[in-house]
Design a protein around this motif. Structure first.
Motif, PDB file in Angstrom:
ATOM      1  N   MET A  69      42.231  33.048  39.723  1.00 38.12           N
ATOM      2  CA  MET A  69      41.928  32.034  38.535  1.00 38.12           C
ATOM      3  C   MET A  69      43.393  32.454  37.610  1.00 38.12           C
ATOM      4  SD  MET A  69      39.253  30.385  38.641  1.00 38.12           S
ATOM      5  CE  MET A  69      38.835  30.058  37.029  1.00 38.12           C
ATOM      6  N   VAL A  70      43.869  31.324  36.839  1.00 41.53           N
ATOM      7  CA  VAL A  70      44.858  31.357  36.091  1.00 41.53           C
ATOM      8  C   VAL A  70      44.589  30.862  34.539  1.00 41.53           C
ATOM      9  CG1 VAL A  70      46.478  31.264  37.979  1.00 41.53           C
ATOM     10  CG2 VAL A  70      45.785  29.072  36.717  1.00 41.53           C
ATOM     11  N   ASP A  71      45.169  31.354  33.584  1.00 40.80           N
ATOM     12  CA  ASP A  71      44.752  30.765  32.350  1.00 40.80           C
ATOM     13  C   ASP A  71      45.451  29.553  32.066  1.00 40.80           C
ATOM     14  OD1 ASP A  71      47.418  31.637  31.629  1.00 40.80           O
ATOM     15  OD2 ASP A  71      46.825  33.182  30.141  1.00 40.80           O
ATOM     16  N   GLU A  72      45.590  29.062  30.707  1.00 36.26           N
ATOM     17  CA  GLU A  72      46.128  27.632  30.659  1.00 36.26           C
ATOM     18  C   GLU A  72      47.627  27.764  30.582  1.00 36.26           C
ATOM     19  OE1 GLU A  72      45.957  26.778  26.229  1.00 36.26           O
ATOM     20  OE2 GLU A  72      45.105  28.809  25.829  1.00 36.26           O
ATOM     21  N   GLY A  94      49.202  29.272  32.850  1.00 40.43           N
ATOM     22  CA  GLY A  94      49.479  29.565  34.521  1.00 40.43           C
ATOM     23  C   GLY A  94      49.680  31.034  34.602  1.00 40.43           C
ATOM     24  N   ILE A  95      49.256  31.877  33.799  1.00 39.54           N
ATOM     25  CA  ILE A  95      49.118  33.458  33.951  1.00 39.54           C
ATOM     26  C   ILE A  95      48.078  33.782  34.805  1.00 39.54           C
ATOM     27  CG2 ILE A  95      49.283  35.617  33.095  1.00 39.54           C
ATOM     28  CD1 ILE A  95      50.636  34.538  30.764  1.00 39.54           C
ATOM     29  N   PRO A  96      48.071  34.573  35.892  1.00 42.23           N
ATOM     30  CA  PRO A  96      46.950  34.940  36.692  1.00 42.23           C
ATOM     31  C   PRO A  96      45.949  35.658  35.753  1.00 42.23           C
ATOM     32  CG  PRO A  96      48.634  35.917  37.604  1.00 42.23           C
ATOM     33  CD  PRO A  96      49.262  34.925  36.515  1.00 42.23           C
ATOM     34  N   GLU A  97      44.554  35.575  36.195  1.00 40.05           N
ATOM     35  CA  GLU A  97      43.637  36.653  35.335  1.00 40.05           C
ATOM     36  C   GLU A  97      43.630  37.636  35.885  1.00 40.05           C
ATOM     37  OE1 GLU A  97      41.913  35.584  32.695  1.00 40.05           O
ATOM     38  OE2 GLU A  97      42.161  33.686  32.304  1.00 40.05           O
ATOM     39  N   PRO A  98      43.586  38.997  35.120  1.00 40.15           N
ATOM     40  CA  PRO A  98      43.564  40.217  36.051  1.00 40.15           C
ATOM     41  C   PRO A  98      42.138  40.424  36.704  1.00 40.15           C
ATOM     42  CG  PRO A  98      43.260  40.465  33.629  1.00 40.15           C
ATOM     43  CD  PRO A  98      43.616  38.746  33.822  1.00 40.15           C
ATOM     44  N   PRO A  99      42.060  41.270  37.620  1.00 42.26           N
ATOM     45  CA  PRO A  99      40.607  41.446  38.318  1.00 42.26           C
ATOM     46  C   PRO A  99      39.745  42.227  37.569  1.00 42.26           C
ATOM     47  CG  PRO A  99      42.395  43.082  39.131  1.00 42.26           C
ATOM     48  CD  PRO A  99      43.206  42.161  38.206  1.00 42.26           C
ATOM     49  N   GLN A 100      38.404  41.967  37.847  1.00 36.13           N
ATOM     50  CA  GLN A 100      37.396  42.682  37.171  1.00 36.13           C
ATOM     51  C   GLN A 100      36.493  43.333  38.311  1.00 36.13           C
ATOM     52  OE1 GLN A 100      36.998  42.654  34.019  1.00 36.13           O
ATOM     53  NE2 GLN A 100      38.765  41.141  33.755  1.00 36.13           N
ATOM     54  N   LEU A 154      42.723  49.315  43.773  1.00 39.91           N
ATOM     55  CA  LEU A 154      44.270  48.907  43.898  1.00 39.91           C
ATOM     56  C   LEU A 154      44.572  47.901  44.670  1.00 39.91           C
ATOM     57  CD1 LEU A 154      45.081  52.591  44.280  1.00 39.91           C
ATOM     58  CD2 LEU A 154      45.626  51.481  42.338  1.00 39.91           C
ATOM     59  N   PHE A 155      43.857  47.645  45.667  1.00 36.95           N
ATOM     60  CA  PHE A 155      44.410  46.392  46.711  1.00 36.95           C
ATOM     61  C   PHE A 155      44.451  45.017  45.396  1.00 36.95           C
ATOM     62  CE2 PHE A 155      42.946  42.402  48.726  1.00 36.95           C
ATOM     63  CZ  PHE A 155      43.849  42.350  49.762  1.00 36.95           C
ATOM     64  N   GLU A 156      43.265  45.152  44.634  1.00 38.52           N
ATOM     65  CA  GLU A 156      43.277  43.832  43.756  1.00 38.52           C
ATOM     66  C   GLU A 156      44.204  43.588  42.627  1.00 38.52           C
ATOM     67  OE1 GLU A 156      41.283  41.324  44.134  1.00 38.52           O
ATOM     68  OE2 GLU A 156      40.397  41.891  45.928  1.00 38.52           O
ATOM     69  N   TRP A 157      44.566  44.788  42.071  1.00 34.27           N
ATOM     70  CA  TRP A 157      45.609  45.052  41.155  1.00 34.27           C
ATOM     71  C   TRP A 157      47.135  44.645  41.892  1.00 34.27           C
ATOM     72  CZ3 TRP A 157      45.367  44.318  36.255  1.00 34.27           C
ATOM     73  CH2 TRP A 157      44.291  44.923  35.693  1.00 34.27           C
ATOM     74  N   TYR A 158      47.473  45.229  42.976  1.00 34.82           N
ATOM     75  CA  TYR A 158      48.359  44.892  43.779  1.00 34.82           C
ATOM     76  C   TYR A 158      48.792  43.345  43.744  1.00 34.82           C
ATOM     77  CZ  TYR A 158      51.807  45.279  48.056  1.00 34.82           C
ATOM     78  OH  TYR A 158      52.759  44.901  48.824  1.00 34.82           O
ATOM     79  N   LYS A 159      47.565  42.508  44.269  1.00 32.94           N
ATOM     80  CA  LYS A 159      47.627  41.259  44.584  1.00 32.94           C
ATOM     81  C   LYS A 159      47.922  40.656  43.246  1.00 32.94           C
ATOM     82  CE  LYS A 159      43.650  39.202  45.499  1.00 32.94           C
ATOM     83  NZ  LYS A 159      42.444  38.574  46.502  1.00 32.94           N
ATOM     84  N   LEU A 186      51.416  37.602  39.353  1.00 29.26           N
ATOM     85  CA  LEU A 186      52.105  37.592  38.072  1.00 29.26           C
ATOM     86  C   LEU A 186      53.721  37.588  38.379  1.00 29.26           C
ATOM     87  CD1 LEU A 186      51.806  37.860  34.964  1.00 29.26           C
ATOM     88  CD2 LEU A 186      52.062  40.339  35.159  1.00 29.26           C
ATOM     89  N   CYS A 187      54.127  38.423  39.402  1.00 32.52           N
ATOM     90  CA  CYS A 187      55.635  38.172  39.716  1.00 32.52           C
ATOM     91  C   CYS A 187      56.006  36.767  39.934  1.00 32.52           C
ATOM     92  CB  CYS A 187      55.987  39.182  40.740  1.00 32.52           C
ATOM     93  SG  CYS A 187      57.546  39.308  41.125  1.00 32.52           S
ATOM     94  N   ASN A 188      55.076  36.052  40.645  1.00 36.12           N
ATOM     95  CA  ASN A 188      55.402  34.640  41.220  1.00 36.12           C
ATOM     96  C   ASN A 188      55.493  33.815  39.884  1.00 36.12           C
ATOM     97  OD1 ASN A 188      53.806  31.667  41.842  1.00 36.12           O
ATOM     98  ND2 ASN A 188      55.375  32.704  43.460  1.00 36.12           N
TER      99      ASN A 188
END
Length: 298
Positions: free
Chosen positions: A1-4, A6-12, A31-36, A41-43
């Motif tokens: 998911m991304v916000d308005e 285009g920034i991805p939403e952090p994992p929960q 850590l896998f989810e934070w890595y992804k 975010l880099c993209n």
């Protein structure tokens, strides 16, 4: 998911997942989810257009190199998520990690320097090899009294295209100073030698197939001391998710400082990167257990 924006939403994460990681000491699922998330975010930053009002006045080629390196980091990280999500290919993600780390450090170093000479040295570093190949092709053509093969014609056209798009002349490429090695770049960035040893020299094991790499990923030793090929059961270590992500987060922060206008355009991004970095460090602290307690004396 991304916000308005285009920034991805952090994992929960559910309490159940967190509790399981705390009890086992294995934080790989988190850590896998934070890595992804870091890769996505880099993209996002790699896709910011230079004609955006938030972008500072910098040469187009400098901006192009930065977003190209960020996109490389993002794509390789996302490739690693595909490789590692089922607990396999740890021997391969270690090789890819080395490439991600090097690109992240180059982004940080180029953005720190911010001058034409440093960016030209980066461009020339790759193009010198192209010119060496061009020289070899021309020598081969001369030995045939000027007869050019179709494959040589295509190769020469490709080399000339790379050079033309760089904005440098062949003379500038040949005369450019050598790009500093990664150890020097990290020293310029104020990083401790340990970061180079862990991120680059240890990563070299996986790239070059040294004895530590063979022993860790490719061989098993029986109780009788007999070595045999290891089965395909290498998982990605949780520390890989950490150190690569921290290097890429640092690269994004350097990109923000260099490419985005200071003030209200930049500070929310700095805050975001700092928050994610803090989250990684907190997970590392939680996962250390007694690792940093004094070892018992014998």
């Amino acid at each position: 998911m991304v916000d308005e924006f285009g920034i991805p939403e952090p994992p929960q994460f559910s309490d159940e997942v967190i509790d399981r990681c705390l009890k086992s000491g294995d934080f790989s699922p988190i850590l896998f989810e934070w890595y992804k998330f870091t890769a996505l975010l880099c993209n996002f930053f790699a896709r910011i257009r230079q004609d955006s009002q938030m972008i500072a006045e910098i040469p187009r080629m400098h901006f192009t190199i930065c977003i190209g390196l960020l996109n490389r980091c993002s794509r390789l990280m996302l490739a690693n998520t595909r490789l590692s999500h089922e607990g396999l290919y740890g021997e391969t993600t270690g090789i890819v990690d080395r490439s991600i780390f090097e690109s992240a450090v180059k982004v940080s170093w180029l953005c720190l320097k911010g001058d034409a000479e440093s960016f030209d040295r980066y461009l020339a570093d790759g193009l010198k090899t192209e010119l060496e190949l061009k020289d070899q092709i021309i020598t081969a053509i001369e030995k045939r009294n000027g007869v050019t093969l179709n494959i040589e014609q295509r190769m020469l056209a490709s080399i000339d295209s790379h050079i033309q798009d760089s904005g440098l002349s062949e003379g500038q490429i040949r005369e450019a100073k050598k790009l500093p090695d990664l150890a020097t770049m990290l020293d310029n960035l104020g990083e401790a030698r340990l970061m180079y040893v862990v991120g680059q020299k240890m990563g070299s094991h996986h790239v070059h197939g040294t004895w530590p790499s063979l022993k860790f990923h490719y061989l098993d030793k029986s109780p009788e001391g007999v070595w045999s090929p290891r089965d395909h059961n290498c998982s990605t270590h949780q520390n890989q998710y950490v150190h690569v992500s921290l290097a890429v987060l640092s690269a994004m922060k350097s990109f923000i400082s260099f490419c985005i206008k200071p003030g209200e355009d930049a500070w929310p991004f700095h805050f975001l990167i700092d928050s994610i970095t803090a989250e990684f460090l907190k997970i590392v602290e939680d996962s250390n257990g007694s690792d940093f307690d004094p070892a018992p004396t014998t």
